[in-house]
Scaffold this active site. Structure first.
Site, mmCIF file in Angstrom:
data_model
loop_
_atom_site.group_PDB
_atom_site.id
_atom_site.type_symbol
_atom_site.label_atom_id
_atom_site.label_comp_id
_atom_site.label_asym_id
_atom_site.label_seq_id
_atom_site.Cartn_x
_atom_site.Cartn_y
_atom_site.Cartn_z
ATOM 1 N N PRO A 1 0.776 -1.147 -0.146
ATOM 2 C CA PRO A 1 0.239 0.132 0.375
ATOM 3 C C PRO A 1 0.600 1.232 -0.218
ATOM 4 O O PRO A 1 1.404 1.255 0.916
ATOM 5 C CB PRO A 1 -1.285 -0.202 1.612
ATOM 6 C CG PRO A 1 -0.732 -1.122 2.099
ATOM 7 C CD PRO A 1 0.599 -1.722 1.370
ATOM 8 N N GLU A 2 0.602 2.196 -0.612
ATOM 9 C CA GLU A 2 1.113 3.956 -0.878
ATOM 10 C C GLU A 2 0.730 4.696 -0.032
ATOM 11 O O GLU A 2 -0.750 4.609 0.544
ATOM 12 C CB GLU A 2 1.462 3.628 -1.963
ATOM 13 C CG GLU A 2 2.819 2.250 -2.980
ATOM 14 C CD GLU A 2 3.247 2.927 -3.862
ATOM 15 O OE1 GLU A 2 3.059 3.798 -4.672
ATOM 16 O OE2 GLU A 2 4.049 1.433 -5.046
ATOM 17 N N LYS B 1 2.343 7.607 3.882
ATOM 18 C CA LYS B 1 2.580 6.755 4.289
ATOM 19 C C LYS B 1 1.622 6.067 5.663
ATOM 20 O O LYS B 1 1.635 4.536 6.194
ATOM 21 C CB LYS B 1 3.220 5.190 4.015
ATOM 22 C CG LYS B 1 3.245 5.559 2.079
ATOM 23 C CD LYS B 1 5.079 4.641 2.760
ATOM 24 C CE LYS B 1 5.636 4.177 0.892
ATOM 25 N NZ LYS B 1 6.157 3.615 0.150
#
Length: 419
Positions: free
Chosen positions: A2-3, A54
Site C-alpha cells: 500500500p502506498e 504512508k
C-alpha cells in the site's frame, strides 16, 4: 505494498463506514501480534481517520453522556487517543460482523450494537505496525498529495544532501522527502516523463523551483488535471532538461484517489479499473530490473548509467512463461518433436561411443603380435653388441695395475681395430 493513495482511501473508508457508529469496550489485539496493546477502554466512543503519506491515524474520541447523573467509571478513558498505523506490505481495514471477522484481524474495535460489528486492521504478512498515543513520524517528509507546497520546498532546498547522489528511482522511495511514493507510483511517474530510472536524482531535480510554475499557488486537493497532456509532462528527457517531476509526484497519486474508491475496496477483488490506469507497472512490453536495494523497477527503454552491474531484464522470461502457459497451438507439438529428435541423436551418439571400445579390443591382439616380432628382431641385432661389451668388462677387471689410462686408451684402439 500500500502506498500514499491506498492509505488515504483507507482513511476515507473508515470515516464512511464508522460514521454514526458507537464503539464500546476495550481495543483488542490478536494473540500472535507482536505490536503493543492499545490501552483504551471506554463505554462509548467514536472513530475517525486521517492520512499523511504512508501513515493512517485513528482518533478514538470518548462520547460524553447528556445525563449529568451518570459518572465516568473507573478505568474508562475520558480523553481522545490517537493510534498511528503503518500498513507494511499487506495491511488494510475491514468493517464486518463479528461472525465474519477476517482471519488475520490483528487489531479490533467493537461496536455497541446488536449484532456487533467490528472494525479490524487486517495484515496477513504482519509487517504492519501501530503506535498508541502516536504522532506522525518525525523523519517522514510532508505528504506529496495534501502538503504539496511544503513537500516541494523541502526537496528543492535539500538537493545538496547526499541522498540525491543516488538514482532517481531509489530516491523516490525515500520517505524523508517523498512521503507517500511507492514502487508502482515511481514507475508511473518516471514513465510519463520518459526519465531513465537510473540517472542521478540531482541532475533530474536541478533547476526546479520551490513554487510550481505549472499550477496555481494553491493546488486543489482533488486535482483531476490530465498529466499526460499537461505542458510539464510533455517535455521529454534530455540531459539537463526534463518535466516537473515534483508536480507529477503530487498529481499522479491523486489520480488513483480520484478513481472513486475503486483502487481501494476491501470488500471487492475487482481491480480492473486500477489495472487499466497503469501504463508501466507490470504492463506487458515493459522491462524490470532490481535496484540497488532489491526493489523491482519497471521502465521502458534504457535504464540509465547508474543501473546495477550484471542486471538483467525479466521481460523475456515473463513472455516465455506466458507462451508456455497460454499457448495451446501446434507450437508445443513442434517443440516436442524437436526435443524427441535431439534425444534420438544423443542415443545414437552414445551407441557409437560404446561400440568403439569393441573395435579397439579386436585390434589389440594384432598390435601385440607386431610388437613381439619387432622386439625379437631388435634382440637379434643387439646380441653381438652385448657380447663385445662383456668382453671389454672382463679385460678391465683382469687388469689390476694402477695406471688405468693407457689400458683404457688401448681398449679404445682395439675396439676401433675390431670395428
Amino acid at each position: 505494498m500500500p502506498e500514499g493513495p491506498e492509505l488515504h482511501l483507507a482513511s476515507l473508508y473508515v470515516n464512511k463506514m464508522c460514521a454514526g457508529v458507537v464503539f464500546t469496550g476495550p481495543v483488542r489485539k490478536s494473540e500472535v501480534s507482536k505490536n503493543p496493546d492499545v490501552p483504551f477502554t471506554c463505554e462509548a466512543y467514536c472513530i475517525t481517520a486521517a492520512s499523511r503519506g504512508k501513515e493512517v491515524k485513528l482518533t478514538l474520541t470518548p462520547m460524553k453522556s447528556d445525563d449529568p447523573k451518570e459518572r465516568m467509571k473507573v478505568g474508562q478513558a475520558d480523553q481522545p487517543m490517537d493510534v498511528v498505523i503503518r500498513f507494511g506490505m499487506s495491511g488494510y481495514f475491514r468493517f464486518t460482523t463479528e461472525d465474519e471477522l477476517p482471519k488475520h484481524a490483528h487489531l479490533r474495535f467493537y461496536s455497541k450494537e446488536t449484532p456487533c460489528r467490528v472494525l479490524s486492521f487486517v495484515d496477513a504478512r504482519r509487517f504492519g505496525s501501530w503506535q498508541p498515543n502516536g504522532t506522525w513520524q518525525s523523519d517522514r517528509g510532508p505528504c506529496v498529495m495534501f502538503e504539496y507546497e511544503s513537500f516541494r520546498e523541502k526537496v528543492v532546498s535539500h538537493l545538496s544532501d547526499r541522498a540525491f547522489d543516488k538514482p532517481i528511482c531509489e530516491v523516490l522511495l525515500n520517505q524523508k522527502y517523498f512521503n507517500g511514493i511507492g514502487n508502482y507510483l515511481r514507475a508511473e511517474i518516471l514513465f510519463r516523463l520518459n526519465i531513465p530510472p537510473f540517472v542521478s536524482a540531482r541532475t533530474v531535480l536541478e533547476g526546479l523551483e520551490s513554487e510550481d510554475l505549472c499550477e496555481n499557488k494553491k493546488p486543489l486537493k482533488n486535482d483531476t488535471t490530465d498529466t499526460k497532456t499537461s505542458d510539464c509532462a510533455k517535455q521529454k528527457w534530455v540531459k539537463g532538461e526534463t518535466g516537473d517531476l515534483l508536480r507529477l509526484c503530487h498529481t499522479v497519486p491523486l489520480e488513483v484517489v480520484n478513481l472513486g474508491g475503486k483502487g481501494y475496496n476491501p470488500q471487492k477483488t475487482d481491480y480492473s479499473d486500477f489495472k487499466a490506469w497503469l501504463q508501466c507497472y507490470y504492463v506487458d512490453g515493459m522491462k524490470s530490473i532490481g535496484d540497488h536495494n532489491g526493489r523491482t523497477m519497471w521502465f521502458k527503454g534504457d535504464p540509465g548509467p547508474m543501473a546495477p552491474k550484471d542486471s538483467k531484464s525479466s521481460k523475456a522470461k515473463k513472455r516465455a512463461k506466458k507462451e508456455d502457459g497460454h499457448d495451446y497451438t501446434n507450437k508445443k507439438k513442434v517443440v516436442r518433436k524437436r526435443s524427441e529428435s535431439t534425444s534420438k541423436k544423443k542415443v545414437v551418439k552414445q551407441e557409437t561411443v560404446t561400440k568403439t571400445p569393441k573395435k579397439e579390443k579386436k585390434a589389440r591382439p594384432k598390435e601385440a603380435g607386431t610388437k613381439r616380432r619387432e622386439a625379437e628382431k631388435s634382440r637379434e641385432v643387439t646380441a653381438p653388441q652385448h657380447e663385445k661389451g662383456s668382453t671389454a668388462r672382463r679385460r678391465k677387471s683382469s687388469s689390476a695395475e694402477p695406471a688405468a689410462g693407457p689400458q683404457r686408451r688401448s681398449g679404445r684402439v682395439t675396439r676401433q681395430n675390431s670395428k
